[in-house]
Motif scaffolding. Structure first.
Motif, PDB file in Angstrom:
ATOM      1  N   LEU A   1       0.835  -1.194   0.000  1.00  9.84           N
ATOM      2  CA  LEU A   1       0.000   0.000   0.000  1.00  9.84           C
ATOM      3  C   LEU A   1       0.871   1.246   0.000  1.00  9.84           C
ATOM      4  O   LEU A   1       1.813   1.363   0.790  1.00  9.84           O
ATOM      5  CB  LEU A   1      -0.894   0.019   1.261  1.00  9.84           C
ATOM      6  CG  LEU A   1      -1.660   1.316   1.523  1.00  9.84           C
ATOM      7  CD1 LEU A   1      -2.699   1.551   0.440  1.00  9.84           C
ATOM      8  CD2 LEU A   1      -2.327   1.279   2.897  1.00  9.84           C
ATOM      9  N   TYR A   2       0.538   2.166  -0.904  1.00  8.14           N
ATOM     10  CA  TYR A   2       1.147   3.504  -0.897  1.00  8.14           C
ATOM     11  C   TYR A   2       0.045   4.513  -0.607  1.00  8.14           C
ATOM     12  O   TYR A   2      -1.029   4.464  -1.213  1.00  8.14           O
ATOM     13  CB  TYR A   2       1.796   3.824  -2.252  1.00  8.14           C
ATOM     14  CG  TYR A   2       2.388   5.220  -2.290  1.00  8.14           C
ATOM     15  CD1 TYR A   2       3.655   5.465  -1.788  1.00  8.14           C
ATOM     16  CD2 TYR A   2       1.645   6.293  -2.787  1.00  8.14           C
ATOM     17  CE1 TYR A   2       4.188   6.750  -1.792  1.00  8.14           C
ATOM     18  CE2 TYR A   2       2.166   7.576  -2.793  1.00  8.14           C
ATOM     19  CZ  TYR A   2       3.439   7.799  -2.297  1.00  8.14           C
ATOM     20  OH  TYR A   2       3.961   9.067  -2.292  1.00  8.14           O
ATOM     21  N   THR A   3       0.286   5.404   0.323  1.00  6.07           N
ATOM     22  CA  THR A   3      -0.700   6.436   0.640  1.00  6.07           C
ATOM     23  C   THR A   3      -0.016   7.785   0.769  1.00  6.07           C
ATOM     24  O   THR A   3       1.002   7.921   1.461  1.00  6.07           O
ATOM     25  CB  THR A   3      -1.477   6.099   1.929  1.00  6.07           C
ATOM     26  OG1 THR A   3      -2.375   7.176   2.228  1.00  6.07           O
ATOM     27  CG2 THR A   3      -0.556   5.867   3.108  1.00  6.07           C
ATOM     28  N   GLU A   4      -0.565   8.782   0.087  1.00  8.23           N
ATOM     29  CA  GLU A   4       0.026  10.119   0.098  1.00  8.23           C
ATOM     30  C   GLU A   4      -0.165  10.785   1.454  1.00  8.23           C
ATOM     31  O   GLU A   4       0.728  11.482   1.942  1.00  8.23           O
ATOM     32  CB  GLU A   4      -0.611  10.966  -1.011  1.00  8.23           C
ATOM     33  CG  GLU A   4       0.134  12.274  -1.307  1.00  8.23           C
ATOM     34  CD  GLU A   4       1.565  12.042  -1.783  1.00  8.23           C
ATOM     35  OE1 GLU A   4       2.450  12.786  -1.333  1.00  8.23           O
ATOM     36  OE2 GLU A   4       1.780  11.120  -2.590  1.00  8.23           O
TER      37      GLU A   4
ATOM     38  N   HIS B   1       5.036   6.675   3.792  1.00  7.94           N
ATOM     39  CA  HIS B   1       3.951   6.508   2.827  1.00  7.94           C
ATOM     40  C   HIS B   1       3.728   5.066   2.370  1.00  7.94           C
ATOM     41  O   HIS B   1       2.781   4.801   1.629  1.00  7.94           O
ATOM     42  CB  HIS B   1       4.217   7.379   1.591  1.00  7.94           C
ATOM     43  CG  HIS B   1       4.373   8.834   1.908  1.00  7.94           C
ATOM     44  ND1 HIS B   1       3.307   9.653   2.187  1.00  7.94           N
ATOM     45  CD2 HIS B   1       5.488   9.603   2.015  1.00  7.94           C
ATOM     46  CE1 HIS B   1       3.744  10.877   2.436  1.00  7.94           C
ATOM     47  NE2 HIS B   1       5.060  10.874   2.343  1.00  7.94           N
ATOM     48  N   THR B   2       4.570   4.131   2.763  1.00  7.30           N
ATOM     49  CA  THR B   2       4.530   2.780   2.207  1.00  7.30           C
ATOM     50  C   THR B   2       4.358   1.731   3.302  1.00  7.30           C
ATOM     51  O   THR B   2       5.055   1.766   4.323  1.00  7.30           O
ATOM     52  CB  THR B   2       5.821   2.480   1.421  1.00  7.30           C
ATOM     53  OG1 THR B   2       6.088   3.572   0.514  1.00  7.30           O
ATOM     54  CG2 THR B   2       5.675   1.196   0.624  1.00  7.30           C
TER      55      THR B   2
ATOM     56  N   GLU C   1     -10.560   4.060   4.248  1.00  6.78           N
ATOM     57  CA  GLU C   1     -10.017   4.691   3.044  1.00  6.78           C
ATOM     58  C   GLU C   1     -11.099   5.392   2.235  1.00  6.78           C
ATOM     59  O   GLU C   1     -12.271   4.987   2.240  1.00  6.78           O
ATOM     60  CB  GLU C   1      -9.330   3.647   2.168  1.00  6.78           C
ATOM     61  CG  GLU C   1     -10.271   2.542   1.688  1.00  6.78           C
ATOM     62  CD  GLU C   1      -9.630   1.626   0.660  1.00  6.78           C
ATOM     63  OE1 GLU C   1      -9.565   2.040  -0.519  1.00  6.78           O
ATOM     64  OE2 GLU C   1      -9.192   0.519   1.026  1.00  6.78           O
TER      65      GLU C   1
ATOM     66  N   LYS D   1     -10.068  10.184  -4.005  1.00  9.77           N
ATOM     67  CA  LYS D   1      -9.488  11.533  -3.980  1.00  9.77           C
ATOM     68  C   LYS D   1     -10.537  12.619  -3.767  1.00  9.77           C
ATOM     69  O   LYS D   1     -10.212  13.737  -3.405  1.00  9.77           O
ATOM     70  CB  LYS D   1      -8.714  11.803  -5.267  1.00  9.77           C
ATOM     71  CG  LYS D   1      -9.555  11.799  -6.545  1.00  9.77           C
ATOM     72  CD  LYS D   1      -8.672  12.045  -7.748  1.00  9.77           C
ATOM     73  CE  LYS D   1      -9.470  12.009  -9.046  1.00  9.77           C
ATOM     74  NZ  LYS D   1      -8.602  12.242 -10.227  1.00  9.77           N
TER      75      LYS D   1
ATOM     76  N   SER E   1      -0.735  -4.308  -5.294  1.00 10.24           N
ATOM     77  CA  SER E   1      -0.193  -2.985  -4.975  1.00 10.24           C
ATOM     78  C   SER E   1      -1.331  -1.977  -5.100  1.00 10.24           C
ATOM     79  O   SER E   1      -1.946  -1.866  -6.164  1.00 10.24           O
ATOM     80  CB  SER E   1       0.950  -2.611  -5.921  1.00 10.24           C
ATOM     81  OG  SER E   1       2.045  -3.499  -5.738  1.00 10.24           O
ATOM     82  N   ASP E   2      -1.621  -1.268  -4.018  1.00 14.54           N
ATOM     83  CA  ASP E   2      -2.735  -0.331  -3.997  1.00 14.54           C
ATOM     84  C   ASP E   2      -2.271   1.057  -3.588  1.00 14.54           C
ATOM     85  O   ASP E   2      -1.237   1.219  -2.931  1.00 14.54           O
ATOM     86  CB  ASP E   2      -3.807  -0.813  -3.006  1.00 14.54           C
ATOM     87  CG  ASP E   2      -4.487  -2.094  -3.463  1.00 14.54           C
ATOM     88  OD1 ASP E   2      -5.100  -2.065  -4.546  1.00 14.54           O
ATOM     89  OD2 ASP E   2      -4.392  -3.106  -2.743  1.00 14.54           O
ATOM     90  N   ASN E   3      -3.087   2.058  -3.994  1.00 17.97           N
ATOM     91  CA  ASN E   3      -2.788   3.448  -3.683  1.00 17.97           C
ATOM     92  C   ASN E   3      -4.023   4.089  -3.054  1.00 17.97           C
ATOM     93  O   ASN E   3      -5.138   3.924  -3.551  1.00 17.97           O
ATOM     94  CB  ASN E   3      -2.414   4.201  -4.972  1.00 17.97           C
ATOM     95  CG  ASN E   3      -2.106   5.662  -4.698  1.00 17.97           C
ATOM     96  OD1 ASN E   3      -1.315   5.974  -3.826  1.00 17.97           O
ATOM     97  ND2 ASN E   3      -2.737   6.550  -5.447  1.00 17.97           N
TER      98      ASN E   3
ATOM     99  N   GLU F   1      -5.555   7.811  -1.557  1.00 22.70           N
ATOM    100  CA  GLU F   1      -5.279   9.248  -1.564  1.00 22.70           C
ATOM    101  C   GLU F   1      -5.813   9.959  -0.336  1.00 22.70           C
ATOM    102  O   GLU F   1      -5.272  10.976   0.090  1.00 22.70           O
ATOM    103  CB  GLU F   1      -5.862   9.862  -2.833  1.00 22.70           C
ATOM    104  CG  GLU F   1      -5.210   9.273  -4.088  1.00 22.70           C
ATOM    105  CD  GLU F   1      -5.673   9.964  -5.355  1.00 22.70           C
ATOM    106  OE1 GLU F   1      -5.262  11.105  -5.592  1.00 22.70           O
ATOM    107  OE2 GLU F   1      -6.454   9.339  -6.106  1.00 22.70           O
TER     108      GLU F   1
END
Length: 373
Positions: free
Chosen positions: A5-8, A39-40, A67, A70, A88-90, A92
């Protein structure tokens, strides 16, 4: 299987994964992600635990911190095949204590009467109707929940804060779970204790709870059913409150089970009835009644203990065939006796009482369109 997971948006809240492999528990410590940098995150889950098609979401410890996309809107469930071995997820944005709240889903709060006459008590009281946001452009009929202590439910300016039920109902509406009318009765200030104590002159000399219960059931409910599009049957009628307001709601449900099938009971003042000597009506076929019980671990040494004792009495009464109870107990170890924690619990209670849900609104399709568009 590895989930990355990546999150800003970064903050100090832990990140969890929840899904159809852990009963959608949003704060399961077995599924807390490890952090690689601000962020990861990642987690590796043993394959035997996972179904072939994995449905999941990420939270920061609860549905109030789930979650978002945007635009600050709810997201559909994420899905992946176990055979892929890695996702792999993102993300915002994240909810923070149920926010952000969308104005277009806010309910309509209107005053039924500044001085609604209570014939049983020969006094007057301000009563509110909190209607679904689309009430006046739909032809639907709605279930009704009667709540005590209206001053502390949604209006700004209460000395104790408020439950923010308008904001919480807007969240439920966004999930397609907002079709409920709330009737909010203001408490009687200096008369509050007398009105919320059923029959205990040791606590309140001249207790008036019997008459107050009759007011809601015999006077207010018929008025509401006549003037609003309500579902009048017991299956669609509930009552609730917090503290003494929760206590008088227990009495209401036990004495009028043919009227109320749902009880929202937050931090009940069970010290008034330490032996749980609640009067009950006896019917040949017991009524099925749903009770949502909530208490905080920081409300004093006996709150949680009394709630668990009350649970045991519920089971005993069920064995005696007095009632057919379905109840859920929620204990927040950090919870104090305050509107803030009742506010946090309100959406969960509403979901369970009126939508038979297990704190998982995510299977409902996102409702992004507003009637005001």
């Amino acid at each position: 299987m590895r989930f990355e997971l990546y999150t800003e948006e970064s903050d100090d809240r832990a990140v969890y994964i929840t899904g159809n492999f852990n009963n959608w528990n949003p704060r399961d410590r077995n599924y807390q992600l490890k952090q690689l940098d601000p962020h990861t995150y990642f987690i590796e889950i043993d394959d035997p635990v996972l179904p072939d098609t994995v449905e999941y979401k990420f939270t920061k410890g609860g549905w109030e911190n789930v979650e978002l996309d945007k635009y600050g809107s709810i997201t559909p469930n994420r899905k992946a095949q176990k055979t892929t071995g890695k996702t792999s997820d993102n993300i915002e944005k994240w909810r923070l204590n149920w926010g952000p709240f969308k104005k277009e889903f806010f309910p309509i709060a209107e005053v039924i009467s500044e001085e609604f006459y209570i014939p049983q008590l020969e006094r007057y009281r301000k009563v509110w109707a909190v209607l679904p946001y689309d009430y006046y452009v739909s032809d639907k009929s709605y279930p009704v929940l009667y709540l005590q202590d209206a001053q502390n439910l949604f209006n700004e300016g209460s000395g104790y804060g408020n439950w923010e039920i308008d904001k919480k109902l807007s969240i439920l509406a966004e999930y397609g779970r907002g079709d409920v009318i709330i009737i909010a009765i203001e408490h009687g200030s200096e008369e509050r204790i007398k009105e919320y104590i059923f029959d205990n002159d040791n606590v309140a000399n001249g207790s008036e709870g019997k008459k107050y219960i009759r007011f809601i059931t015999d006077t207010l409910k018929p008025f509401v059913d006549e003037h609003y599009r309500t579902k009048k049957d017991r299956e669609n009628t509930g009552i609730g409150g917090s503290s003494l307001g929760a206590l008088i709601s227990i009495y209401s449900g036990f004495l009028y089970p043919e009227v109320y099938s749902k009880l929202l009971i937050f931090s009940p003042s069970l010290w008034v009835e330490p032996n749980n000597n609640f009067p009950m009506m006896s019917f040949r076929v017991p009524f099925k009644t749903k009770i949502y019980l909530y208490g905080g671990g920081q409300e004093g040494s006996k709150m949680v203990k009394r709630i668990h004792v009350f649970e045991e009495y519920l089971k005993r009464w069920e064995k005696k065939n007095l009632f057919d109870f379905e109840f859920r107990t929620s204990i927040n170890p950090e919870g104090t006796h305050s509107e803030f924690y009742w506010s946090q619990e309100f959406p969960r209670a509403m979901e369970w009482l009126f939508y038979d849900n297990t704190e998982n609104p995510v299977e409902v399709k996102p409702q992004q369109q507003s009637i005001k568009n």
